[in-house]
Design an enzyme around this catalytic site. Structure first.
Site, PDB file in Angstrom:
ATOM      1  N   ASP A   1       0.752  -1.140  -0.106  1.00 20.28           N
ATOM      2  CA  ASP A   1       0.026   0.047   0.111  1.00 20.28           C
ATOM      3  C   ASP A   1       0.838   1.290   0.038  1.00 20.28           C
ATOM      4  O   ASP A   1       1.496   1.485   0.921  1.00 20.28           O
ATOM      5  CB  ASP A   1      -1.080   0.006   1.065  1.00 20.28           C
ATOM      6  CG  ASP A   1      -2.246   0.896   1.107  1.00 20.28           C
ATOM      7  OD1 ASP A   1      -2.099   1.634   0.017  1.00 20.28           O
ATOM      8  OD2 ASP A   1      -2.992   0.894   2.016  1.00 20.28           O
ATOM      9  N   ASP A   2       0.863   1.845  -1.006  1.00 22.20           N
ATOM     10  CA  ASP A   2       1.786   3.169  -1.284  1.00 22.20           C
ATOM     11  C   ASP A   2       3.142   3.214  -1.276  1.00 22.20           C
ATOM     12  O   ASP A   2       3.898   3.877  -0.767  1.00 22.20           O
ATOM     13  CB  ASP A   2       1.078   4.344  -0.063  1.00 22.20           C
ATOM     14  CG  ASP A   2      -0.178   4.526  -0.152  1.00 22.20           C
ATOM     15  OD1 ASP A   2      -0.895   3.959  -1.003  1.00 22.20           O
ATOM     16  OD2 ASP A   2      -0.570   5.454   0.808  1.00 22.20           O
TER      17      ASP A   2
ATOM     18  N   CYS B   1      -5.980   4.079  -4.118  1.00 26.04           N
ATOM     19  CA  CYS B   1      -6.262   2.710  -3.519  1.00 26.04           C
ATOM     20  C   CYS B   1      -7.370   1.960  -4.154  1.00 26.04           C
ATOM     21  O   CYS B   1      -7.271   1.049  -4.989  1.00 26.04           O
ATOM     22  CB  CYS B   1      -6.599   2.627  -2.146  1.00 26.04           C
ATOM     23  SG  CYS B   1      -5.039   2.884  -1.027  1.00 26.04           S
TER      24      CYS B   1
ATOM     25  N   ARG C   1      -6.946  -1.281  -6.785  1.00 25.80           N
ATOM     26  CA  ARG C   1      -7.337  -2.611  -6.476  1.00 25.80           C
ATOM     27  C   ARG C   1      -8.494  -3.043  -7.243  1.00 25.80           C
ATOM     28  O   ARG C   1      -8.352  -4.209  -7.722  1.00 25.80           O
ATOM     29  CB  ARG C   1      -7.655  -2.600  -5.071  1.00 25.80           C
ATOM     30  CG  ARG C   1      -6.271  -2.515  -4.195  1.00 25.80           C
ATOM     31  CD  ARG C   1      -6.322  -1.865  -3.123  1.00 25.80           C
ATOM     32  NE  ARG C   1      -5.199  -1.296  -2.271  1.00 25.80           N
ATOM     33  CZ  ARG C   1      -4.281  -1.996  -1.512  1.00 25.80           C
ATOM     34  NH1 ARG C   1      -4.817  -3.336  -1.136  1.00 25.80           N
ATOM     35  NH2 ARG C   1      -3.500  -1.557  -1.113  1.00 25.80           N
TER      36      ARG C   1
ATOM     37  N   LYS D   1      -5.472  -6.223   2.930  1.00 26.69           N
ATOM     38  CA  LYS D   1      -6.187  -4.961   2.926  1.00 26.69           C
ATOM     39  C   LYS D   1      -7.190  -5.191   1.378  1.00 26.69           C
ATOM     40  O   LYS D   1      -6.655  -5.585   0.519  1.00 26.69           O
ATOM     41  CB  LYS D   1      -5.461  -3.774   2.586  1.00 26.69           C
ATOM     42  CG  LYS D   1      -6.421  -2.534   2.161  1.00 26.69           C
ATOM     43  CD  LYS D   1      -5.728  -1.369   2.076  1.00 26.69           C
ATOM     44  CE  LYS D   1      -6.022   0.116   1.317  1.00 26.69           C
ATOM     45  NZ  LYS D   1      -5.712   1.005   1.507  1.00 26.69           N
TER      46      LYS D   1
ATOM     47  N   HIS E   1     -10.471  -2.934   0.256  1.00 24.93           N
ATOM     48  CA  HIS E   1     -10.862  -1.673  -0.095  1.00 24.93           C
ATOM     49  C   HIS E   1     -11.587  -1.735  -1.500  1.00 24.93           C
ATOM     50  O   HIS E   1     -11.457  -0.758  -2.108  1.00 24.93           O
ATOM     51  CB  HIS E   1      -9.391  -0.948  -0.331  1.00 24.93           C
ATOM     52  CG  HIS E   1      -9.774   0.474   0.257  1.00 24.93           C
ATOM     53  ND1 HIS E   1      -8.785   1.595   0.164  1.00 24.93           N
ATOM     54  CD2 HIS E   1     -10.892   1.228   0.474  1.00 24.93           C
ATOM     55  CE1 HIS E   1      -9.340   2.880   0.508  1.00 24.93           C
ATOM     56  NE2 HIS E   1     -10.525   2.450   0.840  1.00 24.93           N
TER      57      HIS E   1
ATOM     58  N   SER F   1      -8.408   1.366   4.239  1.00 26.44           N
ATOM     59  CA  SER F   1      -7.041   1.624   4.693  1.00 26.44           C
ATOM     60  C   SER F   1      -6.948   1.919   6.262  1.00 26.44           C
ATOM     61  O   SER F   1      -7.945   1.958   6.982  1.00 26.44           O
ATOM     62  CB  SER F   1      -6.746   2.965   4.332  1.00 26.44           C
ATOM     63  OG  SER F   1      -7.027   3.050   2.739  1.00 26.44           O
TER      64      SER F   1
ATOM     65  N   HIS G   1       1.065   2.376   3.980  1.00 26.09           N
ATOM     66  CA  HIS G   1       0.162   3.436   4.291  1.00 26.09           C
ATOM     67  C   HIS G   1      -0.051   4.122   5.619  1.00 26.09           C
ATOM     68  O   HIS G   1       0.721   3.429   6.507  1.00 26.09           O
ATOM     69  CB  HIS G   1      -1.253   2.707   4.080  1.00 26.09           C
ATOM     70  CG  HIS G   1      -2.136   3.743   3.778  1.00 26.09           C
ATOM     71  ND1 HIS G   1      -2.631   4.661   4.603  1.00 26.09           N
ATOM     72  CD2 HIS G   1      -3.068   3.990   2.496  1.00 26.09           C
ATOM     73  CE1 HIS G   1      -3.646   5.438   4.187  1.00 26.09           C
ATOM     74  NE2 HIS G   1      -3.911   5.029   2.902  1.00 26.09           N
TER      75      HIS G   1
ATOM     76  N   ASP H   1      -0.015  -0.642  -4.724  1.00 31.51           N
ATOM     77  CA  ASP H   1      -1.202  -0.173  -5.121  1.00 31.51           C
ATOM     78  C   ASP H   1      -1.151   1.263  -6.062  1.00 31.51           C
ATOM     79  O   ASP H   1      -1.688   1.433  -6.685  1.00 31.51           O
ATOM     80  CB  ASP H   1      -2.480  -0.190  -4.240  1.00 31.51           C
ATOM     81  CG  ASP H   1      -2.251   0.774  -3.133  1.00 31.51           C
ATOM     82  OD1 ASP H   1      -1.210   1.212  -2.937  1.00 31.51           O
ATOM     83  OD2 ASP H   1      -3.249   1.120  -2.646  1.00 31.51           O
ATOM     84  N   ASN H   2      -0.217   1.760  -5.469  1.00 26.89           N
ATOM     85  CA  ASN H   2      -0.271   3.305  -6.102  1.00 26.89           C
ATOM     86  C   ASN H   2       1.240   3.881  -5.539  1.00 26.89           C
ATOM     87  O   ASN H   2       1.745   3.065  -4.604  1.00 26.89           O
ATOM     88  CB  ASN H   2      -1.217   4.316  -5.722  1.00 26.89           C
ATOM     89  CG  ASN H   2      -1.458   4.303  -4.187  1.00 26.89           C
ATOM     90  OD1 ASN H   2      -2.472   3.793  -3.872  1.00 26.89           O
ATOM     91  ND2 ASN H   2      -0.735   5.095  -3.618  1.00 26.89           N
TER      92      ASN H   2
ATOM     93  N   LYS I   1       1.661   9.808  -5.152  1.00 24.13           N
ATOM     94  CA  LYS I   1       0.236   9.105  -4.873  1.00 24.13           C
ATOM     95  C   LYS I   1      -0.649  10.205  -5.324  1.00 24.13           C
ATOM     96  O   LYS I   1      -0.659  11.448  -4.786  1.00 24.13           O
ATOM     97  CB  LYS I   1       0.172   8.698  -3.486  1.00 24.13           C
ATOM     98  CG  LYS I   1      -1.248   8.091  -3.289  1.00 24.13           C
ATOM     99  CD  LYS I   1      -1.153   7.737  -1.787  1.00 24.13           C
ATOM    100  CE  LYS I   1      -2.883   7.387  -1.364  1.00 24.13           C
ATOM    101  NZ  LYS I   1      -2.665   6.797  -0.007  1.00 24.13           N
TER     102      LYS I   1
END
Ligand code: MG
Length: 449
Positions: free
Chosen positions: A13-14, A53, A57, A111, A113, A136, A199, A251-252, A270
């Site tokens: 995540d991130d 996110c 996803r 996660k 989301h 998140s 994240h 994811d990003n 992001k």
């Protein structure tokens, strides 16, 4: 035809393009991930289909650009929040649904989301089992935070913990993943391991923080690296390395502000359609199938994973139209294969840019008064520093046509957009109760985002 492999898809995540040793980080030691890259292929031109996110996803799971599945925005929000009525429509088929049909055991750890209402949970989207958080980790109760419900941890469709110890959750995820692999060692399996890290808030184990040269962020990357090492170790112990495809991505892009993340050498972060928001690490290892120690520059996207998994598992394609293309030839070492001709950069419903193998055309940065076409040569200018639109009108014209064609299908008035899922009377998964013995009634780090 190869025997259908087990598939482990690790999603962070991130985590940014420049956060791993094998992608140039000098502050985050990532020995296990570097080994994964040395034993497999590292991709330089891999994209998530959104810089945030939920759309990222949903797109990866379904093989579709976010607007196709109604995941471009959520009543003006960029992502889904606790108790939202919206989620991934069960009319859409995920790669888990398709692999499950082929006899795969399917599990998500981490996660989700893509909607926290029961109708949208992973167990309604092809996963036999789920252990993780529905959104998140900054959407629980935090110091100086909004009045969110307690951060829930789910097993399948039940809340089994609330406001749990975030510093310990990666270890719980790894234990769950190892049990799943062991239990399914004799049949094909799909494990989607979606980290809580990196994240915000970065609640990390003290022993990692003590060894980190990059603060909490570095400790979180160390936890991700450790988890990867444990999954690799498990495969080795069970003799599954040669029939398991392991993929690692994020994811990003990183927020790349003060927290220690990096998208270097890319521009932006992001939430943006500059490369730093959407171009991500992708490492793929499948011993004796995917070439080892290779760096691949072929243009590809997370929306291509579904058709690739379908091909490798001899599964069927979804009934509905998707945007992904089969990458299996690229993965297996064919450097001449070019299944993807172009890639679209969506920010919410706004198609801001498109790229081909070499050039990227921007038509918007979300500021309608200032926007004029910009062209970047990503082969020679990965940092998007020189706008060369004036020198290449023919490229601008060609890519404008490409972008217009995509917009006609998937833009705000696009003919191929499908509705996302929606329920009446949504309920939060947890409600704060002052008598409940929470590990942390309020997380004491105030960072969000
Ligand atoms: Mg993210």
């Amino acid at each position: 035809m190869t025997t259908p492999p087990n598939i482990i898809l690790i999603n962070c995540d991130d985590l940014g393009y420049g956060d791993l040793g094998c992608y140039g980080s000098t502050v985050n030691p990532t020995p296990h991930l570097d080994r994964l890259a040395a034993e497999g292929t590292r991709f330089t031109d891999f994209y998530m289909a959104s810089p945030v996110c939920s759309p990222s996803r949903g797109a990866m799971l379904t093989g579709c650009y976010p607007p196709r599945i109604g995941f471009d925005s959520f009543d003006k929000g960029w992502v889904l929040f606790p108790g939202n009525p919206d989620g991934l429509s069960t009319e859409e088929e995920t790669f888990a649904t398709l692999l499950k049909e082929q006899g795969y055991a399917t599990q998500i750890v981490g996660k989700w989301h893509c909607g926290d209402q029961r109708a949208f949970l992973p167990t309604r989207h092809g996963f036999d089992h789920y252990f993780g958080i529905p959104y998140s980790n900054d959407m629980g109760r935090q110091l100086n935070g909004p009045p969110n419900p307690p951060l829930p941890l789910l097993r399948d469709e039940e809340v089994v913990d609330q406001q749990f110890d975030m510093a310990a959750v990666t270890e719980r995820y790894v234990a769950e993943a190892r049990s799943f692999i062991r239990e399914n060692r004799d049949r094909p399996f799909l494990l989607y391991f979606a980290h809580m890290y990196v994240h915000l808030p970065l609640v990390v184990p003290e022993h990692l923080l003590a060894r980190s040269a990059n603060g909490r962020y570095g400790a979180a990357v160390m936890a991700i690296d450790w988890a990867t090492g444990m999954l690799m170790q498990t495969l080795e112990e069970l003799g599954l390395e040669e029939n398991t495809l392991v993929l690692f991505t994020s994811d990003n892009g990183s927020r790349a502000r003060d927290e220690g993340g990096s998208n270097r050498p890319l521009r932006g972060h992001k939430g943006q359609t500059w490369e730093g928001g959407m171009r991500l690490p992708l490492i793929a290892r499948w011993k004796n199938h995917i070439p080892a120690g290779r760096v691949c520059n072929t243009l590809c996207s997370a929306i291509d994973l579904l058709p690739t998994f379908v091909q490798l598992a001899n599964a069927r394609m979804p009934a509905r139209t998707i945007d992904g293309v089969d990458l299996s030839a690229v993965l297996l070492g064919d450097d001449d294969a070019r299944p993807r001709e172009d890639f679209c950069y969506f920010a919410r419903s706004d198609l801001q840019a498109v790229r081909d193998e070499r050039y990227k055309l921007f038509v918007s940065h979300g500021e309608p008064d200032k926007d004029t076409p910009e062209l970047y040569d990503l082969v020679n200018d990965i940092g998007e520093t020189q706008n060369i639109a004036a020198d290449h009108p023919e490229v601008v014209e060609r890519l404008t046509q490409t972008l217009d064609d995509h917009n006609a299908r998937l833009g705000p008035e696009g003919s191929e957009r499908r509705p996302r899922g929606r329920v009446e009377q949504p309920q939060p998964l947890a409600v704060y109760d002052e008598a409940y013995p929470y590990y942390a009634a309020e997380y004491d780090l105030p960072d969000r985002g």
